[in-house]
Design an enzyme around this catalytic site. Structure first.
Site, mmCIF file in Angstrom:
data_model
loop_
_atom_site.group_PDB
_atom_site.id
_atom_site.type_symbol
_atom_site.label_atom_id
_atom_site.label_comp_id
_atom_site.label_asym_id
_atom_site.label_seq_id
_atom_site.Cartn_x
_atom_site.Cartn_y
_atom_site.Cartn_z
ATOM 1 N N CYS A 147 11.583 50.023 -26.464
ATOM 2 C CA CYS A 147 11.352 50.064 -27.825
ATOM 3 C C CYS A 147 10.727 51.239 -28.468
ATOM 4 C CB CYS A 147 10.482 48.821 -27.998
ATOM 5 S SG CYS A 147 11.186 47.063 -27.772
ATOM 6 N N ARG A 157 17.697 43.053 -28.595
ATOM 7 C CA ARG A 157 17.927 43.823 -29.712
ATOM 8 C C ARG A 157 19.060 43.902 -30.411
ATOM 9 N NH1 ARG A 157 14.386 47.557 -27.354
ATOM 10 N NH2 ARG A 157 14.131 47.300 -25.196
#
Length: 254
Positions: free
Chosen positions: A66, A148
């Site tokens: 991330c 995601r």
């Protein structure tokens, strides 16, 4: 059970609507919500009416994949802004965790990126209300983190495309930008884009809707068109020309 009944009464396996954990569908209105973010409260998507929106989720703050993604998004923010795109991120962490993580990102240097400041809003979604509306939390992966996901939302607030990645797989940002460019090209010129299309490549003409137009399509020659068959015709892309000021050339004396 109707969608309204689903959203009012339950979020069980029988409910497949975006407002309570189902998977939103391409072409539907982006589910609306109000949320606290690192840039203040937002009303989504109405606050960004007239803009394209990339709404994306990530599993958690202070995680390695991330971190690389947020650095890349922030580094490309001007490119997306130039395409009339608003970036909006989300995870199920608190606003305080978001702030601490984004401040820490500014201290990290990676792939030539340093002093990276994330200026787009990052949504606080501790109760997973937004995540469930958009199908971002998938129990086969995790009950406590979002996968995601990437949602491409047009200026009218319609979902136009979606991409989902598992937590271990970092996103391809060239592809995310390419999707926006392809959607904008399709809308602007009423065309489709072929496999691996990039700006400047040939585009695809809509398939004919009748035998007559199919026959005319393949028999009519045009300088910027090539047909492989009645259903597969391309034309040269004509990108918009940059605005320039033309100078009048002086006449030469005889």
């Amino acid at each position: 059970m109707s969608k309204d009944q689903c959203c009012d009464k339950c979020c069980d396996d029988e409910c497949d609507c975006g407002c309570c954990g189902g998977m939103p569908q391409i072409g539907q209105d982006a589910p609306a919500f109000t949320a606290n973010t690192t840039q203040g409260e937002i009303n989504f998507p109405s606050d960004f009416k007239g803009k394209w929106i990339i709404l994306f989720s990530h599993p958690a703050d202070f995680t390695p994949v991330c971190t690389t993604e947020f650095m890349t998004f922030a580094n490309m923010a001007k490119e997306f802004e130039d395409l009339n795109v608003q970036l909006v991120g989300l995870s199920v962490d608190s606003i305080y965790a978001h702030i601490a993580w984004l401040r820490k990102i500014q201290d990290i240097e990676w792939k030539g990126m340093k002093n990276v400041e994330v200026k787009f809003p990052l949504i606080e979604d501790i109760k997973m209300e937004v995540s469930k509306k958009y199908g971002m939390v998938q129990s086969t992966v995790s009950d406590t983190q979002a996968v995601r996901s990437v949602f491409f939302i047009d200026p009218a607030g319609k979902i136009r495309a979606m991409i989902y990645y598992p937590p271990s797989l970092g996103r391809n940002f060239d592809e995310i930008k390419r999707v926006i460019l392809a959607l904008q090209k399709a809308d602007a010129d009423n065309v489709a884009t072929p496999a691996d299309w990039r700006p400047g490549d040939d585009v695809i003409l809509p398939a004919p809707g009748s035998c007559g137009t199919a026959k005319e399509r393949v028999e009519t020659e045009e300088a910027d068109k090539i047909c492989y068959d009645w259903f597969l015709c391309f034309k040269k892309d004509k990108p918009s020309k940059p605005k320039t000021t033309r100078k009048t050339a002086s006449k030469k004396k005889a």
